[in-house]
Design a protein around this motif. Structure first.
Motif, PDB file in Angstrom:
ATOM      1  N   ILE A 268       0.857  -1.182   0.000  1.00 31.75           N
ATOM      2  CA  ILE A 268       0.000   0.000   0.000  1.00 31.75           C
ATOM      3  C   ILE A 268       0.899   1.239   0.000  1.00 31.75           C
ATOM      4  O   ILE A 268       1.552   1.538   1.008  1.00 31.75           O
ATOM      5  N   PRO A 269       0.989   1.956  -1.130  1.00 22.16           N
ATOM      6  CA  PRO A 269       1.821   3.164  -1.148  1.00 22.16           C
ATOM      7  C   PRO A 269       1.223   4.214  -0.217  1.00 22.16           C
ATOM      8  O   PRO A 269       0.006   4.362  -0.142  1.00 22.16           O
ATOM      9  N   TYR A 270       2.082   4.931   0.480  1.00 23.18           N
ATOM     10  CA  TYR A 270       1.559   5.910   1.449  1.00 23.18           C
ATOM     11  C   TYR A 270       2.533   7.072   1.567  1.00 23.18           C
ATOM     12  O   TYR A 270       3.668   6.920   2.021  1.00 23.18           O
ATOM     13  N   LYS A 271       2.065   8.255   1.153  1.00 27.76           N
ATOM     14  CA  LYS A 271       2.862   9.480   1.292  1.00 27.76           C
ATOM     15  C   LYS A 271       1.998  10.535   1.966  1.00 27.76           C
ATOM     16  O   LYS A 271       1.070  11.058   1.343  1.00 27.76           O
ATOM     17  N   GLY A 272       2.293  10.825   3.211  1.00 29.11           N
ATOM     18  CA  GLY A 272       1.504  11.832   3.916  1.00 29.11           C
ATOM     19  C   GLY A 272       1.517  11.613   5.409  1.00 29.11           C
ATOM     20  O   GLY A 272       2.439  10.998   5.962  1.00 29.11           O
ATOM     21  N   PHE A 273       0.473  12.127   6.056  1.00 26.08           N
ATOM     22  CA  PHE A 273       0.362  12.045   7.508  1.00 26.08           C
ATOM     23  C   PHE A 273      -0.387  10.791   7.933  1.00 26.08           C
ATOM     24  O   PHE A 273      -1.311  10.343   7.254  1.00 26.08           O
ATOM     25  N   ILE A 274       0.024  10.234   9.061  1.00 29.74           N
ATOM     26  CA  ILE A 274      -0.771   9.230   9.758  1.00 29.74           C
ATOM     27  C   ILE A 274      -1.023   9.768  11.164  1.00 29.74           C
ATOM     28  O   ILE A 274      -0.078  10.066  11.895  1.00 29.74           O
ATOM     29  N   PHE A 275      -2.283   9.926  11.497  1.00 27.71           N
ATOM     30  CA  PHE A 275      -2.721  10.401  12.817  1.00 27.71           C
ATOM     31  C   PHE A 275      -3.171   9.152  13.562  1.00 27.71           C
ATOM     32  O   PHE A 275      -4.086   8.461  13.139  1.00 27.71           O
ATOM     33  N   ILE A 276      -2.483   8.851  14.648  1.00 25.51           N
ATOM     34  CA  ILE A 276      -2.790   7.652  15.428  1.00 25.51           C
ATOM     35  C   ILE A 276      -3.471   8.081  16.723  1.00 25.51           C
ATOM     36  O   ILE A 276      -2.850   8.714  17.588  1.00 25.51           O
ATOM     37  N   GLY A 277      -4.771   7.773  16.830  1.00 24.42           N
ATOM     38  CA  GLY A 277      -5.508   8.054  18.057  1.00 24.42           C
ATOM     39  C   GLY A 277      -5.258   6.926  19.040  1.00 24.42           C
ATOM     40  O   GLY A 277      -5.567   5.769  18.756  1.00 24.42           O
ATOM     41  N   LEU A 278      -4.666   7.250  20.176  1.00 22.23           N
ATOM     42  CA  LEU A 278      -4.252   6.235  21.140  1.00 22.23           C
ATOM     43  C   LEU A 278      -5.006   6.346  22.453  1.00 22.23           C
ATOM     44  O   LEU A 278      -5.413   7.437  22.862  1.00 22.23           O
ATOM     45  N   MET A 279      -5.153   5.204  23.123  1.00 25.38           N
ATOM     46  CA  MET A 279      -5.572   5.170  24.514  1.00 25.38           C
ATOM     47  C   MET A 279      -4.368   4.695  25.323  1.00 25.38           C
ATOM     48  O   MET A 279      -3.790   3.646  25.029  1.00 25.38           O
ATOM     49  N   ALA A 280      -3.964   5.489  26.297  1.00 19.81           N
ATOM     50  CA  ALA A 280      -2.884   5.094  27.193  1.00 19.81           C
ATOM     51  C   ALA A 280      -3.512   4.422  28.409  1.00 19.81           C
ATOM     52  O   ALA A 280      -4.101   5.083  29.261  1.00 19.81           O
ATOM     53  N   ALA A 281      -3.434   3.100  28.448  1.00 13.77           N
ATOM     54  CA  ALA A 281      -4.038   2.324  29.539  1.00 13.77           C
ATOM     55  C   ALA A 281      -2.986   2.009  30.588  1.00 13.77           C
ATOM     56  O   ALA A 281      -1.819   1.734  30.263  1.00 13.77           O
ATOM     57  N   SER A 282      -3.376   2.059  31.853  1.00 12.22           N
ATOM     58  CA  SER A 282      -2.427   1.817  32.938  1.00 12.22           C
ATOM     59  C   SER A 282      -2.126   0.331  33.088  1.00 12.22           C
ATOM     60  O   SER A 282      -2.984  -0.522  32.876  1.00 12.22           O
ATOM     61  N   SER A 283      -0.860   0.027  33.420  1.00 10.13           N
ATOM     62  CA  SER A 283      -0.450  -1.355  33.686  1.00 10.13           C
ATOM     63  C   SER A 283       0.660  -1.328  34.737  1.00 10.13           C
ATOM     64  O   SER A 283       1.116  -0.259  35.153  1.00 10.13           O
ATOM     65  N   ALA A 284       1.113  -2.507  35.135  1.00 14.20           N
ATOM     66  CA  ALA A 284       2.193  -2.589  36.132  1.00 14.20           C
ATOM     67  C   ALA A 284       3.479  -1.989  35.593  1.00 14.20           C
ATOM     68  O   ALA A 284       4.342  -1.544  36.348  1.00 14.20           O
ATOM     69  N   ASP A 285       3.606  -1.942  34.253  1.00 14.88           N
ATOM     70  CA  ASP A 285       4.814  -1.403  33.621  1.00 14.88           C
ATOM     71  C   ASP A 285       4.586   0.009  33.085  1.00 14.88           C
ATOM     72  O   ASP A 285       5.142   0.421  32.085  1.00 14.88           O
ATOM     73  N   GLY A 286       3.714   0.754  33.759  1.00 18.28           N
ATOM     74  CA  GLY A 286       3.408   2.109  33.295  1.00 18.28           C
ATOM     75  C   GLY A 286       2.259   2.104  32.313  1.00 18.28           C
ATOM     76  O   GLY A 286       1.449   1.192  32.298  1.00 18.28           O
ATOM     77  N   LYS A 287       2.213   3.107  31.447  1.00 20.19           N
ATOM     78  CA  LYS A 287       1.108   3.216  30.495  1.00 20.19           C
ATOM     79  C   LYS A 287       1.391   2.391  29.228  1.00 20.19           C
ATOM     80  O   LYS A 287       2.517   2.366  28.749  1.00 20.19           O
ATOM     81  N   GLU A 288       0.328   1.758  28.713  1.00 23.62           N
ATOM     82  CA  GLU A 288       0.448   0.929  27.512  1.00 23.62           C
ATOM     83  C   GLU A 288      -0.404   1.543  26.399  1.00 23.62           C
ATOM     84  O   GLU A 288      -1.559   1.900  26.615  1.00 23.62           O
ATOM     85  N   PRO A 289       0.162   1.645  25.188  1.00 22.11           N
ATOM     86  CA  PRO A 289      -0.601   2.246  24.079  1.00 22.11           C
ATOM     87  C   PRO A 289      -1.501   1.246  23.354  1.00 22.11           C
ATOM     88  O   PRO A 289      -1.061   0.149  23.000  1.00 22.11           O
ATOM     89  N   PHE A 290      -2.758   1.628  23.145  1.00 25.86           N
ATOM     90  CA  PHE A 290      -3.694   0.871  22.311  1.00 25.86           C
ATOM     91  C   PHE A 290      -4.231   1.829  21.248  1.00 25.86           C
ATOM     92  O   PHE A 290      -4.590   2.965  21.570  1.00 25.86           O
ATOM     93  N   VAL A 291      -4.307   1.362  20.013  1.00 28.05           N
ATOM     94  CA  VAL A 291      -4.803   2.214  18.932  1.00 28.05           C
ATOM     95  C   VAL A 291      -6.327   2.217  18.928  1.00 28.05           C
ATOM     96  O   VAL A 291      -6.956   1.163  18.854  1.00 28.05           O
ATOM     97  N   ILE A 292      -6.914   3.402  19.038  1.00 33.93           N
ATOM     98  CA  ILE A 292      -8.361   3.565  18.928  1.00 33.93           C
ATOM     99  C   ILE A 292      -8.745   3.684  17.456  1.00 33.93           C
ATOM    100  O   ILE A 292      -9.704   3.084  16.998  1.00 33.93           O
ATOM    101  N   GLU A 293      -7.968   4.492  16.727  1.00 32.04           N
ATOM    102  CA  GLU A 293      -8.273   4.704  15.307  1.00 32.04           C
ATOM    103  C   GLU A 293      -7.079   5.308  14.599  1.00 32.04           C
ATOM    104  O   GLU A 293      -6.180   5.871  15.225  1.00 32.04           O
ATOM    105  N   TYR A 294      -7.080   5.151  13.283  1.00 33.36           N
ATOM    106  CA  TYR A 294      -6.157   5.871  12.409  1.00 33.36           C
ATOM    107  C   TYR A 294      -6.940   6.971  11.698  1.00 33.36           C
ATOM    108  O   TYR A 294      -8.109   6.795  11.351  1.00 33.36           O
ATOM    109  N   ASN A 295      -6.263   8.102  11.456  1.00 31.43           N
ATOM    110  CA  ASN A 295      -6.753   9.085  10.500  1.00 31.43           C
ATOM    111  C   ASN A 295      -5.628   9.330   9.508  1.00 31.43           C
ATOM    112  O   ASN A 295      -4.447   9.126   9.834  1.00 31.43           O
ATOM    113  N   VAL A 296      -5.977   9.765   8.312  1.00 42.30           N
ATOM    114  CA  VAL A 296      -4.965   9.865   7.260  1.00 42.30           C
ATOM    115  C   VAL A 296      -4.590  11.325   6.969  1.00 42.30           C
ATOM    116  O   VAL A 296      -4.124  11.653   5.881  1.00 42.30           O
TER     117      VAL A 296
END
Length: 428
Positions: A268-296
């Motif tokens: 998939i060719p891709y030239k531009g921005f990727i906006f990654i909407g993240l949820m930082a969830a708490s864990s024993a090792d600090g915050k963990e990133p989970f992707v909620i959505e992509y925007n282009v």
């Protein structure tokens, strides 16, 4: 070079302000633009999806680059349109082709992509009108609250958080059987509800390498303390204090690299921005990133906090995207904090007032104004949208940035205007 920037919001005003500083710029055109963008270039009355009209303008005015602000022209294939025409294919478009734009254009596509490439995200399942009964049964097996997402673009309104099973079932029926969001909800993604703190991470890529831009946190609810209806965004801050080096390393290793490599593996060719909407969830090792959505594309109002922190020549970065040598370009980011307060029209996010005269823009002391829903009428700035103008302050610390942006927002007046005075307060 002559450049055409597509869009009319605060994001495009922030882009225009930064692009106007570039040594590479000869003439900036903005289509359709707003009252603020006219300060940095020439507004052109073109529809974002009128590809033939855009092409004719580009050829007539020797435009050498297109920068696409919003998602709709990308999802509808403006980049492909340029590539397919022999008289236009040499003109670079900053923004992905139609296939890559499916990361935002289809929630189901993006979720399948994440699962395929091992990118952490919430558990989900997709349903269509034909499988509505299966969807209703699936809801009975899930924890509450539960998230329903229209698969396609629904003008920012296609995501519902349902607190009860009855509500979830009713909404699923409305989306699939009754086409609540039109064609956008012909498929619905039912998704696990994640808890944590949201933030936005932005990447610029030439399809081979990438640059991580400043991260930001936006505030979607209309009311103080994150209460009331969802909006397009009432303000933002950058950087995000909890997104320290350890957390951002996790984001890069677990999300950004697998995303870029996944696009390559899937051809998939891709030239531009990727906006990654993240949820930082708490864990024993600090915050963990989970992707909620992509925007282009870049976010709005996050762009209004991110762009002021970029010290590099933005057009030079875009040239790196076009020429696929982005890795050779320098990205310099200010250590300062930016806070953005969005001033909106009375009634927003419902039916809102328009045509109100703005005053006080010249009275800003320690901020800049990025116009969003504004237009010029006989030289007078009038409101022309729900989100009218964004006030951004760049300061040495978050407290000063927030204080100055909020104070300067108070210096702008129009009938029925409203803004949240608590943007960034939760992070201090």
């Amino acid at each position: 070079m002559n450049i055409l920037l597509l869009g009319s919001g605060g994001r495009e005003c922030a882009f225009a302000s930064k692009m106007a500083e570039s040594r590479h710029l000869s003439q900036l055109y903005i289509a359709p633009g707003n009252a603020g963008t006219s300060t940095y270039g020439k507004n052109i009355n073109l529809k974002l999806t009128d590809f033939e009209g855009i092409a004719a303008f580009v050829l007539k005015n020797n435009v050498e680059m297109i920068v696409v602000g919003p998602e709709e022209p990308l999802v509808k294939g403006i980049h492909d349109y340029f590539l397919e025409r022999s008289d236009l294919s040499h003109i670079p478009v900053i923004g992905p082709q139609k296939e890559g734009a499916q990361l935002e254009g289809s929630k189901d596509f993006s979720k399948q992509f994440m699962i395929k490439h091992g990118i952490p995200t919430a558990a989900f399942k997709s349903f269509s009108k034909a499988s509505l009964e299966d969807g209703l049964k699936y809801l009975e097996t899930q924890k509450l609250p539960i998230v329903l997402k229209a698969d396609g673009l629904a003008a920012g309104k296609g995501v519902l958080i349902c607190e009860t099973l009855e509500d979830a079932k009713n909404e699923l029926k409305a989306m699939l059987a009754d086409a609540k969001f039109g064609e956008a909800s012909s498929t619905v993604v039912i998704e696990e509800f994640l808890t944590g703190i949201e933030l936005s991470v932005f990447v610029l890529t030439d399809g081979k390498s990438y640059k991580i831009l400043p991260e930001a946190k936006d505030y979607k609810r209309i009311g103080e303390g994150d209460t009331g209806l969802n909006t397009g965004g009432m303000g933002s801050v950058s950087p995000v204090p909890f997104a320290d080096a350890k957390f951002m390393r996790k984001v890069e290793e677990r999300v950004i690299i697998p995303t870029i490599e996944g696009l390559k593996k899937d051809n998939i060719p891709y030239k531009g921005f990727i906006f990654i909407g993240l949820m930082a969830a708490s864990s024993a090792d600090g915050k963990e990133p989970f992707v909620i959505e992509y925007n282009v594309r870049m976010g709005d109002p996050e762009t209004e906090s991110v762009i002021p922190r970029i010290e590099s020549d933005l057009i030079e970065l875009f040239m790196g995207v076009a020429d696929e040598n982005l890795s050779e370009k320098e990205l310099k980011i200010s250590p300062k904090f930016a806070a953005t307060v969005m001033i909106v029209s009375g009634g927003y996010p419902g039916e809102y007032l328009k045509g109100k005269t703005l005053s006080g823009i010249e009275n800003l002391r320690n901020s800049v104004a990025f116009h969003a829903g504004t237009e010029l009428e006989n030289g007078v700035v009038k409101s022309n949208g729900g989100r009218v103008i964004a006030i951004t302050s760049l300061q040495d610390n978050l407290f000063d940035a927030v204080q100055n942006a909020t104070a300067d927002a108070g210096r702008i007046y129009f009938d029925g205007r409203y803004y949240r005075p608590d943007i960034g307060g939760d992070l201090m």
